[in-house]
Motif scaffolding. Structure first.
Motif, PDB file in Angstrom:
ATOM      1  N   TRP A  36      51.712  32.192  40.139  1.00 45.24           N
ATOM      2  CA  TRP A  36      51.283  33.000  41.292  1.00 45.24           C
ATOM      3  C   TRP A  36      51.510  34.491  41.069  1.00 45.24           C
ATOM      4  CZ3 TRP A  36      48.323  31.107  44.968  1.00 45.24           C
ATOM      5  CH2 TRP A  36      48.333  29.724  45.187  1.00 45.24           C
ATOM      6  N   LYS A  37      52.084  34.854  39.932  1.00 48.94           N
ATOM      7  CA  LYS A  37      52.385  36.269  39.683  1.00 48.94           C
ATOM      8  C   LYS A  37      51.139  37.007  39.212  1.00 48.94           C
ATOM      9  CE  LYS A  37      57.354  36.394  38.991  1.00 48.94           C
ATOM     10  NZ  LYS A  37      58.462  36.845  38.124  1.00 48.94           N
ATOM     11  N   ASN A  38      50.228  37.197  40.133  1.00 50.45           N
ATOM     12  CA  ASN A  38      48.989  37.908  39.840  1.00 50.45           C
ATOM     13  C   ASN A  38      48.962  39.191  40.658  1.00 50.45           C
ATOM     14  OD1 ASN A  38      46.292  38.822  39.718  1.00 50.45           O
ATOM     15  ND2 ASN A  38      45.577  36.750  39.247  1.00 50.45           N
ATOM     16  N   THR A  39      49.354  40.294  40.023  1.00 52.96           N
ATOM     17  CA  THR A  39      49.447  41.565  40.748  1.00 52.96           C
ATOM     18  C   THR A  39      48.086  42.042  41.221  1.00 52.96           C
ATOM     19  OG1 THR A  39      49.362  42.773  38.659  1.00 52.96           O
ATOM     20  CG2 THR A  39      51.542  42.297  39.564  1.00 52.96           C
ATOM     21  N   ASP A  40      47.044  41.742  40.458  1.00 56.70           N
ATOM     22  CA  ASP A  40      45.694  42.207  40.833  1.00 56.70           C
ATOM     23  C   ASP A  40      45.243  41.592  42.156  1.00 56.70           C
ATOM     24  OD1 ASP A  40      45.520  43.770  38.592  1.00 56.70           O
ATOM     25  OD2 ASP A  40      44.437  42.286  37.409  1.00 56.70           O
ATOM     26  N   LEU A  41      45.500  40.299  42.329  1.00 58.46           N
ATOM     27  CA  LEU A  41      45.098  39.635  43.568  1.00 58.46           C
ATOM     28  C   LEU A  41      45.843  40.203  44.764  1.00 58.46           C
ATOM     29  CD1 LEU A  41      44.767  35.852  42.588  1.00 58.46           C
ATOM     30  CD2 LEU A  41      42.942  37.433  43.235  1.00 58.46           C
ATOM     31  N   TYR A  42      47.161  40.407  44.585  1.00 55.13           N
ATOM     32  CA  TYR A  42      47.954  40.921  45.704  1.00 55.13           C
ATOM     33  C   TYR A  42      47.579  42.366  46.009  1.00 55.13           C
ATOM     34  CZ  TYR A  42      51.843  40.781  48.955  1.00 55.13           C
ATOM     35  OH  TYR A  42      52.589  40.770  50.105  1.00 55.13           O
ATOM     36  N   LEU A  43      47.279  43.133  44.950  1.00 57.96           N
ATOM     37  CA  LEU A  43      46.870  44.521  45.151  1.00 57.96           C
ATOM     38  C   LEU A  43      45.570  44.586  45.943  1.00 57.96           C
ATOM     39  CD1 LEU A  43      47.512  47.480  44.549  1.00 57.96           C
ATOM     40  CD2 LEU A  43      46.249  47.246  42.404  1.00 57.96           C
ATOM     41  N   LYS A  44      44.630  43.662  45.651  1.00 55.80           N
ATOM     42  CA  LYS A  44      43.377  43.620  46.404  1.00 55.80           C
ATOM     43  C   LYS A  44      43.641  43.328  47.882  1.00 55.80           C
ATOM     44  CE  LYS A  44      40.247  42.274  42.661  1.00 55.80           C
ATOM     45  NZ  LYS A  44      39.391  41.180  42.123  1.00 55.80           N
ATOM     46  N   GLU A  45      44.604  42.431  48.144  1.00 58.34           N
ATOM     47  CA  GLU A  45      44.927  42.107  49.528  1.00 58.34           C
ATOM     48  C   GLU A  45      45.516  43.315  50.250  1.00 58.34           C
ATOM     49  OE1 GLU A  45      47.473  38.860  52.188  1.00 58.34           O
ATOM     50  OE2 GLU A  45      47.772  38.973  50.020  1.00 58.34           O
ATOM     51  N   ILE A  46      46.379  44.062  49.540  1.00 56.03           N
ATOM     52  CA  ILE A  46      46.959  45.276  50.133  1.00 56.03           C
ATOM     53  C   ILE A  46      45.855  46.278  50.461  1.00 56.03           C
ATOM     54  CG2 ILE A  46      48.407  47.299  49.679  1.00 56.03           C
ATOM     55  CD1 ILE A  46      50.193  45.482  47.981  1.00 56.03           C
ATOM     56  N   ARG A  47      44.966  46.506  49.505  1.00 55.64           N
ATOM     57  CA  ARG A  47      43.907  47.494  49.718  1.00 55.64           C
ATOM     58  C   ARG A  47      42.942  47.069  50.822  1.00 55.64           C
ATOM     59  NH1 ARG A  47      46.928  51.248  47.841  1.00 55.64           N
ATOM     60  NH2 ARG A  47      46.937  51.581  45.585  1.00 55.64           N
ATOM     61  N   LYS A  48      42.824  45.750  51.031  1.00 55.33           N
ATOM     62  CA  LYS A  48      41.940  45.257  52.077  1.00 55.33           C
ATOM     63  C   LYS A  48      42.602  45.370  53.452  1.00 55.33           C
ATOM     64  CE  LYS A  48      39.462  41.091  53.588  1.00 55.33           C
ATOM     65  NZ  LYS A  48      39.168  39.669  53.289  1.00 55.33           N
ATOM     66  N   LYS A  49      43.853  44.912  53.563  1.00 47.80           N
ATOM     67  CA  LYS A  49      44.505  44.856  54.869  1.00 47.80           C
ATOM     68  C   LYS A  49      45.116  46.207  55.276  1.00 47.80           C
ATOM     69  CE  LYS A  49      45.470  39.919  54.980  1.00 47.80           C
ATOM     70  NZ  LYS A  49      46.490  38.869  55.172  1.00 47.80           N
ATOM     71  N   ILE A  50      45.516  47.002  54.277  1.00 53.21           N
ATOM     72  CA  ILE A  50      46.056  48.342  54.572  1.00 53.21           C
ATOM     73  C   ILE A  50      45.113  49.340  53.927  1.00 53.21           C
ATOM     74  CG2 ILE A  50      48.178  49.712  54.685  1.00 53.21           C
ATOM     75  CD1 ILE A  50      49.783  47.323  53.901  1.00 53.21           C
ATOM     76  N   HIS A  51      43.856  49.261  54.307  1.00 53.24           N
ATOM     77  CA  HIS A  51      42.785  50.036  53.655  1.00 53.24           C
ATOM     78  C   HIS A  51      42.962  51.536  53.797  1.00 53.24           C
ATOM     79  CE1 HIS A  51      41.005  50.770  57.638  1.00 53.24           C
ATOM     80  NE2 HIS A  51      41.343  49.524  57.903  1.00 53.24           N
ATOM     81  N   PHE A  52      43.637  51.972  54.856  1.00 46.99           N
ATOM     82  CA  PHE A  52      43.814  53.406  55.090  1.00 46.99           C
ATOM     83  C   PHE A  52      44.853  54.023  54.157  1.00 46.99           C
ATOM     84  CE2 PHE A  52      46.066  50.788  58.152  1.00 46.99           C
ATOM     85  CZ  PHE A  52      47.390  51.188  57.978  1.00 46.99           C
TER      86      PHE A  52
END
Length: 438
Positions: free
Chosen positions: A306-322
């Motif tokens: 589950w250590k996929n930084t790219d996937l988690y980074l995409k989630e951050i950029r989506k949910k905290i888009h500002f």
């Protein structure tokens, strides 16, 4: 110059925090009738008759209790005693002499530190005779006061200045400004663990119980010859889930701490995902114009698959888009993984926040680089920037004189902000823009 340190200590609910706030002149420690509300060491600075000193407020000391949290409070108190040059031992005249105070006195004498016995809550002269009872504790220097009503505070401060050692002079040199960092996040995401890992000691309490950090705690330290002030804050919660008055005050103080900071470390818990609470805290930090570094904590708990930084980074950029401009670092406060890489990011963000673009350079960029890259409006009149100027830093703030502010839609403003960010390399900092009609 290193300031002399004074520790305020005593059993729970004798008025230590009220005295701390009275001397420091601000409500920095939480004051409540509930014993044990101050759990951490709180630092402040004060001055009296030309003498400056550092004041340390401590949690209520109970040598007879054996609960885990009480044991941790004891550890904090005795760390403060070791750090201090002078001790203020506070007692409560209205409660009378307590066996616990006799035991505390015995422990303090072993420390070989100067001690002033502060007999608090002597609200009127009629209570002076009740204070005599405490003389049997055997301290040479004592003072009767009422911290709440300001009675005797001047006399106490006079006593303090006579007991203080000379300030330790250091070579005067021009120093870079300290960087103030606020550690913020929801309750129990690992803020105190991160602070402890950075500082290398338990300057703040760590516990599995949510909400164990109730005050905002300032700590000054140096890392690689750069001075920092780190502020560990109580977990920020939404108002509807707050119950105790002290917890409500903690949330307010966390927000105040954020407002005092240059750079905010926003902690996320990777095991819980990104919650609406995380988004709300991020929005508050962005609204206040603070530089931001996003830290994804507890990375050590993730299974290898589950250590996929790219996937988690995409989630951050989506949910905290500002906060697309904010750097993201995956850490473990528990193991120390990547913890000290935080400071490289903090320094870059601080430098960006402090960057000032000369007006001629800004206007040249507007006409040659920025304006040509902006989108053409579909309906409204064509927006046109005549000239602009940077009017402030921390965060960078620009004012542009334009043909008509109404032509600048929110989308157009976002594009303008992003072009400024790219043109001048602003990193991890919000950019504020104002438009004025010319």
């Amino acid at each position: 110059m290193s300031l002399p340190k004074i520790a305020i200590l005593g059993r729970p609910n004798v008025g230590k925090s009220t005295l701390f706030n009275r001397i420091c002149g601000l409500r920095k420690a939480i004051v409540d009738s509930l014993p044990g509300v101050t759990r951490d060491r709180i630092y402040g600075e004060a001055e009296w008759r030309g003498r400056s000193f550092s004041l340390i407020d401590t949690g209520g000391l109970d040598l007879f209790a054996s609960e885990e949290m009480t044991e941790k409070v004891k550890e904090q108190v005795f760390r403060a005693v070791e750090d201090a040059d002078l001790l203020l031992f506070v007692v409560d005249v209205k409660s009378g002499l307590n066996p616990l105070e006799s035991e505390i006195s015995r422990h303090l004498r072993k420390r070989n530190k100067p001690i002033i016995l502060v007999i608090n809550k002597v609200d009127h002269p009629g209570l002076e005779k009740e204070a005599v009872e405490f003389y049997q504790l055997g301290f040479d220097t004592n003072c009767s006061i009422s911290a709440e009503h300001r009675r005797g505070i001047g006399e106490l401060l006079d006593l303090i200045t006579t007991q203080l050692p000379s300030a330790k002079e250091e070579e005067e040199k021009e120093e870079e400004p300290e960087i103030k960092i606020a550690v913020v996040g929801r309750t129990n995401v690992g803020k105190s663990s991160l602070v402890n890992k950075i500082l290398g000691e338990e300057r703040v309490l760590v516990s599995e119980e949510p909400g164990t950090t109730r005050d905002s705690i300032d700590t000054l330290f140096t890392y690689e010859e750069r001075r920092y002030r780190i502020i560990d804050t109580a977990g920020i919660r939404r108002k509807r889930v707050l119950r105790e008055a002290a917890e409500i005050i903690s949330v307010l103080k966390a927000r105040q701490s954020l407002e005092r900071a240059d750079v905010v470390l926003l902690l996320l818990d990777v095991t819980e995902g990104i919650t609406s609470g995380d988004v709300a805290i991020a929005a508050y930090a962005e609204k206040k114009g603070r530089g931001i570094v996003i830290l994804v904590n507890k990375w050590d708990l993730m299974l290898p698959e589950w250590k996929n930084t790219d996937l988690y980074l995409k989630e951050i950029r989506k949910k905290i888009h500002f906060l697309r401009y904010a750097p993201v670092l995956f850490i473990s406060a528990k193991t120390g993984q990547r913890v000290f890489k935080i400071f490289d990011l903090v320094q870059k963000v601080f430098i960006s926040m402090s960057l000032r673009v000369p007006t001629p350079v800004l206007n040249q960029a507007i006409h040659k680089v920025i304006s040509p890259r902006l989108p053409s409006p579909k309906r409204r009149g064509k927006p046109r920037i005549l000239y602009g100027s940077q009017v402030d830093i921390k965060p960078p703030r620009f004012v542009f004189f334009v043909n008509n502010p109404r032509n600048f839609t929110p989308t157009y403003r976002r594009h303008l902000t992003e072009q400024i960010r790219q043109a001048f390399g602003f990193y991890g900092t919000p950019i504020k823009i104002g438009l004025r009609k010319r």
